[in-house]
Write a protein that holds these residues in place. Sequence first.
Motif, PDB file in Angstrom:
ATOM      1  N   SER A 139       2.942  19.618   1.077  1.00  0.00           N
ATOM      2  CA  SER A 139       3.990  18.696   0.636  1.00  0.00           C
ATOM      3  C   SER A 139       3.473  17.266   0.775  1.00  0.00           C
ATOM      4  CB  SER A 139       5.260  18.888   1.449  1.00  0.00           C
ATOM      5  OG  SER A 139       5.038  18.553   2.809  1.00  0.00           O
ATOM      6  N   ILE A 140       4.116  16.359   0.030  1.00  0.00           N
ATOM      7  CA  ILE A 140       3.696  14.956   0.014  1.00  0.00           C
ATOM      8  C   ILE A 140       4.866  14.070   0.437  1.00  0.00           C
ATOM      9  CG2 ILE A 140       2.802  13.052  -1.382  1.00  0.00           C
ATOM     10  CD1 ILE A 140       1.658  15.187  -3.310  1.00  0.00           C
ATOM     11  N   THR A 141       4.634  13.292   1.483  1.00  0.00           N
ATOM     12  CA  THR A 141       5.608  12.299   1.942  1.00  0.00           C
ATOM     13  C   THR A 141       5.036  10.917   1.630  1.00  0.00           C
ATOM     14  OG1 THR A 141       6.490  13.716   3.691  1.00  0.00           O
ATOM     15  CG2 THR A 141       6.758  11.335   3.980  1.00  0.00           C
ATOM     16  N   LYS A 142       5.788  10.129   0.884  1.00  0.00           N
ATOM     17  CA  LYS A 142       5.292   8.815   0.449  1.00  0.00           C
ATOM     18  C   LYS A 142       5.889   7.707   1.304  1.00  0.00           C
ATOM     19  CE  LYS A 142       4.934   5.860  -3.653  1.00  0.00           C
ATOM     20  NZ  LYS A 142       5.276   5.746  -5.106  1.00  0.00           N
ATOM     21  N   ILE A 143       4.994   6.904   1.866  1.00  0.00           N
ATOM     22  CA  ILE A 143       5.376   5.759   2.687  1.00  0.00           C
ATOM     23  C   ILE A 143       4.739   4.508   2.081  1.00  0.00           C
ATOM     24  CG2 ILE A 143       5.188   4.686   4.980  1.00  0.00           C
ATOM     25  CD1 ILE A 143       6.925   7.201   5.001  1.00  0.00           C
ATOM     26  N   ARG A 144       5.536   3.459   1.956  1.00  0.00           N
ATOM     27  CA  ARG A 144       4.988   2.186   1.453  1.00  0.00           C
ATOM     28  C   ARG A 144       4.918   1.188   2.598  1.00  0.00           C
ATOM     29  NH1 ARG A 144       7.696   1.161  -3.650  1.00  0.00           N
ATOM     30  NH2 ARG A 144       5.945   2.380  -4.444  1.00  0.00           N
ATOM     31  N   LEU A 145       3.803   0.470   2.667  1.00  0.00           N
ATOM     32  CA  LEU A 145       3.637  -0.579   3.665  1.00  0.00           C
ATOM     33  C   LEU A 145       3.537  -1.913   2.944  1.00  0.00           C
ATOM     34  CD1 LEU A 145       3.094  -1.538   6.595  1.00  0.00           C
ATOM     35  CD2 LEU A 145       0.656  -1.103   6.187  1.00  0.00           C
ATOM     36  N   LEU A 204      -2.276   3.746  10.401  1.00  0.00           N
ATOM     37  CA  LEU A 204      -1.952   3.211   9.081  1.00  0.00           C
ATOM     38  C   LEU A 204      -2.062   1.691   9.060  1.00  0.00           C
ATOM     39  CD1 LEU A 204       1.114   5.452   8.107  1.00  0.00           C
ATOM     40  CD2 LEU A 204      -1.283   5.747   7.446  1.00  0.00           C
ATOM     41  N   LEU A 205      -1.587   1.044  10.119  1.00  0.00           N
ATOM     42  CA  LEU A 205      -1.689  -0.416  10.194  1.00  0.00           C
ATOM     43  C   LEU A 205      -3.143  -0.862  10.297  1.00  0.00           C
ATOM     44  CD1 LEU A 205       1.309  -1.095  12.603  1.00  0.00           C
ATOM     45  CD2 LEU A 205       1.205  -1.666  10.164  1.00  0.00           C
ATOM     46  N   ASP A 206      -3.943  -0.155  11.086  1.00  0.00           N
ATOM     47  CA  ASP A 206      -5.356  -0.512  11.254  1.00  0.00           C
ATOM     48  C   ASP A 206      -6.118  -0.412   9.940  1.00  0.00           C
ATOM     49  OD1 ASP A 206      -4.970  -1.002  13.922  1.00  0.00           O
ATOM     50  OD2 ASP A 206      -5.966   0.817  14.638  1.00  0.00           O
ATOM     51  N   ILE A 207      -5.948   0.708   9.226  1.00  0.00           N
ATOM     52  CA  ILE A 207      -6.738   0.867   7.989  1.00  0.00           C
ATOM     53  C   ILE A 207      -6.249  -0.062   6.884  1.00  0.00           C
ATOM     54  CG2 ILE A 207      -7.441   3.237   8.536  1.00  0.00           C
ATOM     55  CD1 ILE A 207      -5.421   4.194   6.385  1.00  0.00           C
ATOM     56  N   SER A 208      -4.983  -0.492   6.959  1.00  0.00           N
ATOM     57  CA  SER A 208      -4.484  -1.434   5.952  1.00  0.00           C
ATOM     58  C   SER A 208      -5.189  -2.779   6.066  1.00  0.00           C
ATOM     59  CB  SER A 208      -2.967  -1.612   6.090  1.00  0.00           C
ATOM     60  OG  SER A 208      -2.640  -2.364   7.242  1.00  0.00           O
ATOM     61  N   VAL A 209      -5.685  -3.092   7.261  1.00  0.00           N
ATOM     62  CA  VAL A 209      -6.430  -4.330   7.490  1.00  0.00           C
ATOM     63  C   VAL A 209      -7.927  -4.114   7.253  1.00  0.00           C
ATOM     64  CG1 VAL A 209      -7.078  -6.028   9.249  1.00  0.00           C
ATOM     65  CG2 VAL A 209      -4.729  -5.165   9.146  1.00  0.00           C
ATOM     66  N   GLN A 210      -8.416  -2.951   7.664  1.00  0.00           N
ATOM     67  CA  GLN A 210      -9.855  -2.679   7.649  1.00  0.00           C
ATOM     68  C   GLN A 210     -10.403  -2.388   6.256  1.00  0.00           C
ATOM     69  OE1 GLN A 210     -10.837   0.425  10.393  1.00  0.00           O
ATOM     70  NE2 GLN A 210     -13.028   0.361   9.963  1.00  0.00           N
ATOM     71  N   TYR A 211      -9.582  -1.749   5.404  1.00  0.00           N
ATOM     72  CA  TYR A 211     -10.039  -1.334   4.081  1.00  0.00           C
ATOM     73  C   TYR A 211      -9.208  -2.005   2.992  1.00  0.00           C
ATOM     74  CZ  TYR A 211     -12.210   2.531   6.685  1.00  0.00           C
ATOM     75  OH  TYR A 211     -12.938   3.286   7.562  1.00  0.00           O
ATOM     76  N   ARG A 212      -9.772  -2.040   1.794  1.00  0.00           N
ATOM     77  CA  ARG A 212      -9.000  -2.476   0.628  1.00  0.00           C
ATOM     78  C   ARG A 212      -8.312  -1.243   0.055  1.00  0.00           C
ATOM     79  NH1 ARG A 212     -11.935  -6.854  -3.109  1.00  0.00           N
ATOM     80  NH2 ARG A 212      -9.992  -6.375  -4.193  1.00  0.00           N
ATOM     81  N   LEU A 213      -7.045  -1.095   0.348  1.00  0.00           N
ATOM     82  CA  LEU A 213      -6.317   0.120   0.009  1.00  0.00           C
ATOM     83  C   LEU A 213      -5.251  -0.142  -1.038  1.00  0.00           C
ATOM     84  CD1 LEU A 213      -5.650   1.470   3.631  1.00  0.00           C
ATOM     85  CD2 LEU A 213      -7.546   2.073   2.128  1.00  0.00           C
ATOM     86  N   ILE A 268       0.862  -1.187   0.000  1.00  0.00           N
ATOM     87  CA  ILE A 268       0.000   0.000   0.000  1.00  0.00           C
ATOM     88  C   ILE A 268       0.890   1.226   0.000  1.00  0.00           C
ATOM     89  CG2 ILE A 268      -1.780   1.282   1.249  1.00  0.00           C
ATOM     90  CD1 ILE A 268      -2.460  -1.405   2.673  1.00  0.00           C
ATOM     91  N   ASP A 269       0.583   2.170  -0.857  1.00  0.00           N
ATOM     92  CA  ASP A 269       1.296   3.445  -0.853  1.00  0.00           C
ATOM     93  C   ASP A 269       0.451   4.489  -0.130  1.00  0.00           C
ATOM     94  OD1 ASP A 269       3.508   2.505  -2.174  1.00  0.00           O
ATOM     95  OD2 ASP A 269       2.829   3.139  -4.150  1.00  0.00           O
ATOM     96  N   PHE A 270       1.029   5.055   0.910  1.00  0.00           N
ATOM     97  CA  PHE A 270       0.378   6.128   1.661  1.00  0.00           C
ATOM     98  C   PHE A 270       1.032   7.455   1.275  1.00  0.00           C
ATOM     99  CE2 PHE A 270      -0.220   2.539   4.695  1.00  0.00           C
ATOM    100  CZ  PHE A 270      -1.611   2.558   4.749  1.00  0.00           C
TER     101      PHE A 270
END
Length: 199
Positions: free
Chosen positions: A176-182, A123-132, A3-5
């Motif tokens: 600004s945009i900071t990109k984090i990948r999970l 971020l960890l919670d929504i990665s499980v709760q939603y299809r992101l 997932i890219d945040f």
Amino acid sequence: MSIDFYLVRHAVKEKNVGDVSITAEGLEQAHATASHMKQMRITSIFSSPLNRAKQTAQVIGNATSLQIIEDTRLRERANWGDLPGQTFQEFVEMWDRCTKERDFLPPIGDSARMAGQRLSSFLLDISVQYRLENTVIVTHGGLITDFLLNEFSQEELNTKHPNFTIEQSNLVSECSITKIRLDSEGFKFVDFASIAHLH
């Protein structure tokens, strides 16, 4: 599966106490960010409940035809006006102490470490709760750096910006945009505080 945040700091806000709105300049920034996001196949947008973040998120939502999901875990470490009678100077002194002493618990709000943990767990919670897939998170500069300081080593942070810890309060510009990948191995630091889309 990864997932890219995209952690977006809210647009320029009014200089006043309380839950302030974004300015005319901020609205222009939000529209530029929205135009950029429209080209990126964004699948979801989450926002802090504070006005400056919600207004920024709504502009992006309008451009991408996505609903905004608000979550209190995306609020700033502390907000000027939350503590009745606190002057701006007192707020700045409190903020600076929290930044330097990451476990200091202020009279209002969270410690820097707690705030960063709050964003990590969100971020960890929504990665499980939603299809992101490509997910926009509209939040606050302090919360973004609090999260980064918790999750990544000093060495890695310094590759993104020298003296990251010392200069952290001045590094995340509005919109600004900071990109984090999970992924299965955890968080990856992809890009930091990019403002290329604003020019």
